[in-house]
Motif scaffolding. Structure first.
Motif, PDB file in Angstrom:
ATOM      1  N   THR A  76       0.953  -1.201   0.055  1.00  0.00           N
ATOM      2  CA  THR A  76      -0.114  -0.189  -0.042  1.00  0.00           C
ATOM      3  C   THR A  76       0.970   1.201  -0.041  1.00  0.00           C
ATOM      4  N   TYR A  80       1.403   3.856  -2.953  1.00  0.00           N
ATOM      5  CA  TYR A  80       0.939   5.300  -2.653  1.00  0.00           C
ATOM      6  C   TYR A  80       2.134   6.416  -2.872  1.00  0.00           C
ATOM      7  N   ASN A  81       3.473   5.773  -2.795  1.00  0.00           N
ATOM      8  CA  ASN A  81       4.455   6.661  -2.994  1.00  0.00           C
ATOM      9  C   ASN A  81       4.825   6.872  -4.641  1.00  0.00           C
ATOM     10  N   GLU A  83       2.425   7.044  -6.296  1.00  0.00           N
ATOM     11  CA  GLU A  83       1.144   7.796  -6.982  1.00  0.00           C
ATOM     12  C   GLU A  83       0.269   7.260  -7.709  1.00  0.00           C
ATOM     13  N   LEU A  85      -2.735   5.301  -6.737  1.00  0.00           N
ATOM     14  CA  LEU A  85      -3.444   5.168  -5.697  1.00  0.00           C
ATOM     15  C   LEU A  85      -4.689   3.931  -5.652  1.00  0.00           C
ATOM     16  N   ALA A  88      -2.811   1.341  -4.656  1.00  0.00           N
ATOM     17  CA  ALA A  88      -2.596   1.247  -3.181  1.00  0.00           C
ATOM     18  C   ALA A  88      -3.689   0.917  -2.326  1.00  0.00           C
ATOM     19  N   LYS A  89      -4.900   1.444  -2.838  1.00  0.00           N
ATOM     20  CA  LYS A  89      -6.043   0.972  -2.375  1.00  0.00           C
ATOM     21  C   LYS A  89      -6.421  -0.597  -2.284  1.00  0.00           C
ATOM     22  N   LEU A 112      -6.596   7.708   2.585  1.00  0.00           N
ATOM     23  CA  LEU A 112      -6.627   7.617   1.275  1.00  0.00           C
ATOM     24  C   LEU A 112      -7.942   7.722   0.586  1.00  0.00           C
TER      25      LEU A 112
END
Length: 113
Positions: A76, A80-81, A83, A85, A88-89, A112
């Motif tokens: 995640t 996220y880092n 970008e 998303l 990540a989710k 998030l």
């Protein structure tokens, strides 16, 4: 050579000797995540090791629950880092599916959106 480098080398050798064992990948991921915890300098050093750990253990999620949650939470943060998303989710949801009460995962979910 510091202790993190020595541990990383040791688990690298373990992976060569036991490539089907998830343990070496998990511990190398943990070590690399520690190496990568310098703020503002995230390189994703643990990504390939947590990714392989997930690959080897996802089929038996109940047995590997705790470490899978850790791996999913790392992924995640990685995405996220980067970008990404949606990715990540996706990994955050996997962590929450295994551990719906995980405080860190719930905090991430709130941030998030």
């Amino acid at each position: 050579m510091d202790s993190l480098d020595m541990a990383d080398t040791t688990f690298g050798k373990f992976i060569v000797l036991q490539p089907k064992s998830p343990d070496g990948y998990l511990w190398r991921g943990k070590i690399r995540a520690t190496m990568d915890s310098i703020p503002d300098d995230f390189k994703g050093l643990a990504f390939p090791y947590y990714d392989k750990y997930i690959e080897l253990t996802e089929g038996d999620a109940a047995r590997y629950k705790k470490n899978l949650v850790e791996s999913y939470l790392y992924m995640t943060g990685y995405y996220y880092n980067k970008e990404e998303l949606n990715k990540a989710k996706e990994f955050l949801n996997k962590a929450l599916n295994l551990d719906p009460e995980n405080k860190y995962a719930l905090e991430l979910k709130a941030s998030l959106g």
